[in-house]
Write a protein that holds these residues in place. Structure first.
Motif, PDB file in Angstrom:
ATOM      1  N   PRO A 295       0.820  -1.218   0.000  1.00 54.15           N
ATOM      2  CA  PRO A 295       0.000   0.000   0.000  1.00 54.15           C
ATOM      3  C   PRO A 295       0.855   1.270   0.000  1.00 54.15           C
ATOM      4  O   PRO A 295       0.485   2.267  -0.627  1.00 54.15           O
ATOM      5  CB  PRO A 295      -0.808  -0.110   1.309  1.00 54.15           C
ATOM      6  N   LEU A 296       1.998   1.224   0.706  1.00 57.41           N
ATOM      7  CA  LEU A 296       2.896   2.383   0.719  1.00 57.41           C
ATOM      8  C   LEU A 296       3.463   2.649  -0.671  1.00 57.41           C
ATOM      9  O   LEU A 296       3.546   3.794  -1.113  1.00 57.41           O
ATOM     10  CB  LEU A 296       4.050   2.147   1.699  1.00 57.41           C
ATOM     11  N   ALA A 299       0.930   4.327  -2.752  1.00 54.66           N
ATOM     12  CA  ALA A 299       0.769   5.726  -2.354  1.00 54.66           C
ATOM     13  C   ALA A 299       1.917   6.592  -2.875  1.00 54.66           C
ATOM     14  O   ALA A 299       1.693   7.710  -3.342  1.00 54.66           O
ATOM     15  CB  ALA A 299       0.678   5.826  -0.829  1.00 54.66           C
ATOM     16  N   THR A 302       1.407   6.940  -6.801  1.00 53.19           N
ATOM     17  CA  THR A 302       0.262   7.788  -7.143  1.00 53.19           C
ATOM     18  C   THR A 302       0.512   9.244  -6.766  1.00 53.19           C
ATOM     19  O   THR A 302       0.206  10.157  -7.546  1.00 53.19           O
ATOM     20  CB  THR A 302      -1.008   7.275  -6.423  1.00 53.19           C
ATOM     21  N   SER A 303       1.071   9.464  -5.589  1.00 54.41           N
ATOM     22  CA  SER A 303       1.353  10.836  -5.136  1.00 54.41           C
ATOM     23  C   SER A 303       2.356  11.510  -6.065  1.00 54.41           C
ATOM     24  O   SER A 303       2.213  12.694  -6.401  1.00 54.41           O
ATOM     25  CB  SER A 303       1.897  10.823  -3.696  1.00 54.41           C
ATOM     26  N   ARG A 310       4.593  13.808  -0.751  1.00 58.03           N
ATOM     27  CA  ARG A 310       4.813  12.424  -0.327  1.00 58.03           C
ATOM     28  C   ARG A 310       5.131  12.384   1.167  1.00 58.03           C
ATOM     29  O   ARG A 310       6.251  12.146   1.587  1.00 58.03           O
ATOM     30  CB  ARG A 310       5.932  11.800  -1.155  1.00 58.03           C
ATOM     31  N   ASN A 316      -4.023  13.003   1.538  1.00 58.90           N
ATOM     32  CA  ASN A 316      -4.072  12.384   0.215  1.00 58.90           C
ATOM     33  C   ASN A 316      -3.251  11.097   0.173  1.00 58.90           C
ATOM     34  O   ASN A 316      -3.671  10.085  -0.389  1.00 58.90           O
ATOM     35  CB  ASN A 316      -3.550  13.353  -0.852  1.00 58.90           C
ATOM     36  N   PHE A 317      -2.061  11.156   0.775  1.00 56.26           N
ATOM     37  CA  PHE A 317      -1.172   9.997   0.800  1.00 56.26           C
ATOM     38  C   PHE A 317      -1.828   8.845   1.568  1.00 56.26           C
ATOM     39  O   PHE A 317      -1.861   7.703   1.097  1.00 56.26           O
ATOM     40  CB  PHE A 317       0.153  10.391   1.453  1.00 56.26           C
ATOM     41  N   ARG A 318      -2.377   9.182   2.726  1.00 56.41           N
ATOM     42  CA  ARG A 318      -3.029   8.157   3.544  1.00 56.41           C
ATOM     43  C   ARG A 318      -4.240   7.549   2.837  1.00 56.41           C
ATOM     44  O   ARG A 318      -4.496   6.356   2.951  1.00 56.41           O
ATOM     45  CB  ARG A 318      -3.479   8.762   4.880  1.00 56.41           C
ATOM     46  N   SER A 319      -4.973   8.381   2.103  1.00 56.41           N
ATOM     47  CA  SER A 319      -6.186   7.886   1.440  1.00 56.41           C
ATOM     48  C   SER A 319      -5.854   6.810   0.411  1.00 56.41           C
ATOM     49  O   SER A 319      -6.611   5.839   0.246  1.00 56.41           O
ATOM     50  CB  SER A 319      -6.945   9.042   0.780  1.00 56.41           C
ATOM     51  N   ILE A 320      -4.686   6.932  -0.278  1.00 57.65           N
ATOM     52  CA  ILE A 320      -4.301   5.948  -1.290  1.00 57.65           C
ATOM     53  C   ILE A 320      -3.984   4.606  -0.645  1.00 57.65           C
ATOM     54  O   ILE A 320      -4.528   3.563  -1.034  1.00 57.65           O
ATOM     55  CB  ILE A 320      -3.085   6.438  -2.106  1.00 57.65           C
ATOM     56  N   TRP A 321      -3.083   4.612   0.349  1.00 55.42           N
ATOM     57  CA  TRP A 321      -2.728   3.322   0.943  1.00 55.42           C
ATOM     58  C   TRP A 321      -3.903   2.709   1.690  1.00 55.42           C
ATOM     59  O   TRP A 321      -4.054   1.483   1.778  1.00 55.42           O
ATOM     60  CB  TRP A 321      -1.472   3.389   1.810  1.00 55.42           C
TER      61      TRP A 321
END
Length: 407
Positions: A295-296, A299, A302-303, A310, A316-321
């Motif tokens: 997941p990291l 993130a 994508t970021s 990052r 935003n970063f947390r939402s991806i992972w």
């Protein structure tokens, strides 16, 4: 003495190798050896070469340009339409790939615990997913990761030693490595899965970012290249050892691999009655460490592509992972066979790989960004061959799946 100094500098390359020696690799290599003996060793040999070619480009990009692949891709196109399409394609590939991996990672770790506890993998899966979520949220994942990677290394050494102890037929192994053959049945899917479990798309993004913390400029390219090549070859040897031990234990028995207890049989020549416990702990470690890092990686990729900060604590970063992890938690609870899910995840990544590889080769020909360190003609030819093979195998695998769906 020079070799010892180089060994001390091993870093991001080892991270790449650790990322692909997960439950997907252990399971896919075991199924390959059990079902087809040494026949698909060529797919693993190709995967090792392909990984070295692509990760060398990723490493060179990060050190010379000081950009990750995500940022480089974002800055590659001036036309906003071309930029948005490329970003969408890469995020889709990484998002789908990591989500598929995550389900396999969680179920792989759960399969290890299930073997020694008799509690279903589909019960352990969501529990492990929630623990991974807590670790990522608090940011204490690095300590856990180091311990788990240590356990995976111990398991990997056991596979190599077992492969030596059983004294396999070296001539048959050599033939399997150099003669490409696709056996009937699910052989194509397993071949694509072997590639997808080794040439990991998100590793291209992870490596280009990780090298920036270790090395500062182009004069470090030599040592960084050694780091990548040595680590990937070692990871490849481990993968081949798993295929060899599985072939010795299962090939010709018509057994269908369904759980970690069955897979552990291949370590019995070395470990005897302890094989089940040893293998289960190693599989849990491989699955859980990957469940935290995948997941990291999604993130970070994508970021970078979207130009987001990052920062591990950024929303935003947390939402991806978090999305990738939740997909894994839900997928692990649906009752599917862990082995089937893992094989599917690796095959899906094998099909999606060409998208990331094409963009990497494209970026590596930008002289404005890389100057004298752009791809040579040889690098481009090798990169194109890797992409071509993965496209052909991926397309054949996709057509096979579609034909089965529509009868």
């Amino acid at each position: 003495m020079k070799f010892i100094e180089r060994m001390k500098s091993i870093g991001p390359g080892a991270l790449v190798a650790a990322a692909f020696i997960g439950p997907g690799t252990v399971t896919t290599c075991t199924v390959s050896g059990a079902s087809y003996g040494y026949v698909l060793l060529w797919a693993m040999a190709f995967s090792i070469i392909a990984t070295i070619i692509l990760q060398e480009m990723s490493m060179r990009l990060g050190i010379v340009s000081r950009e990750g692949l995500g940022e480089a891709l974002r800055n590659q196109f001036k036309n906003p339409v071309a930029k948005n399409i490329s970003i969408f394609l890469v995020i889709s590939a990484i998002g789908i790939g990591c989500a598929a991996y995550e389900t396999g990672n969680i179920l792989g770790g759960a399969m290890g615990l299930s073997t020694v506890s008799r509690i279903s993998s589909n019960v352990w899966g969501p529990i492990l997913g929630i623990v991974a979520l807590i670790i990522l949220w608090t940011g204490s994942y690095k300590v856990v990761e180091r311990v788990l990677i240590g356990l995976v290394i111990v398991m990997s050494v056991a596979f190599i030693l077992t492969a030596i102890v059983i004294k396999p037929n070296l001539a048959e192994i050599f033939m399997g490595m150099i003669i490409p053959r696709l056996p009937d049945g699910a052989g194509l899917t397993v071949a694509v899965a072997l590639i997808g479990t080794t040439v990991v798309p998100y590793n291209l993004f992870l490596h280009s970012s990780a090298v920036q913390e270790k090395w500062k400029d182009a004069k470090d390219l030599g040592i960084a290249r050694f780091d990548a090549v040595f680590s990937i070859i070692l990871g490849g040897i481990i993968s081949m050892a798993i295929i060899v031990t599985a072939a010795a234990a299962f090939y010709g028995t018509d057994i269908e691999i369904k759980n970690a207890g069955q897979m552990a049989v291949q370590l019995e020549p070395l470990l005897g009655a302890w094989a089940k416990w040893f293998f289960s702990i190693g599989l849990f470690s491989a699955g859980f460490s990957s469940a935290v890092t995948a997941p990291l990686a999604a993130a970070f990729a994508t970021s970078g592509a979207l130009g987001w900060k990052r920062d591990l604590r950024a929303k935003n970063f947390r939402s991806i992972w978090l999305i990738v992890l939740l997909v894994g938690i839900i997928g692990s609870s649906l009752g599917y066979s862990p082995v089937q899910v893992i094989i599917f995840a690796q095959a899906a990544n094998g099909i999606l790989l060409p998208i990331s590889a094409i963009y990497l080769v494209w970026v590596m020909n930008n002289r404005e960004r890389l100057g004298q360190y752009v791809n040579t003609s040889l690098s481009n030819i090798l990169g194109a061959l890797v992409i071509l093979v993965t496209i052909v195998l991926g397309a054949r695998s996709l057509l096979s799946v579609i034909s089965k769906i529509f009868g």
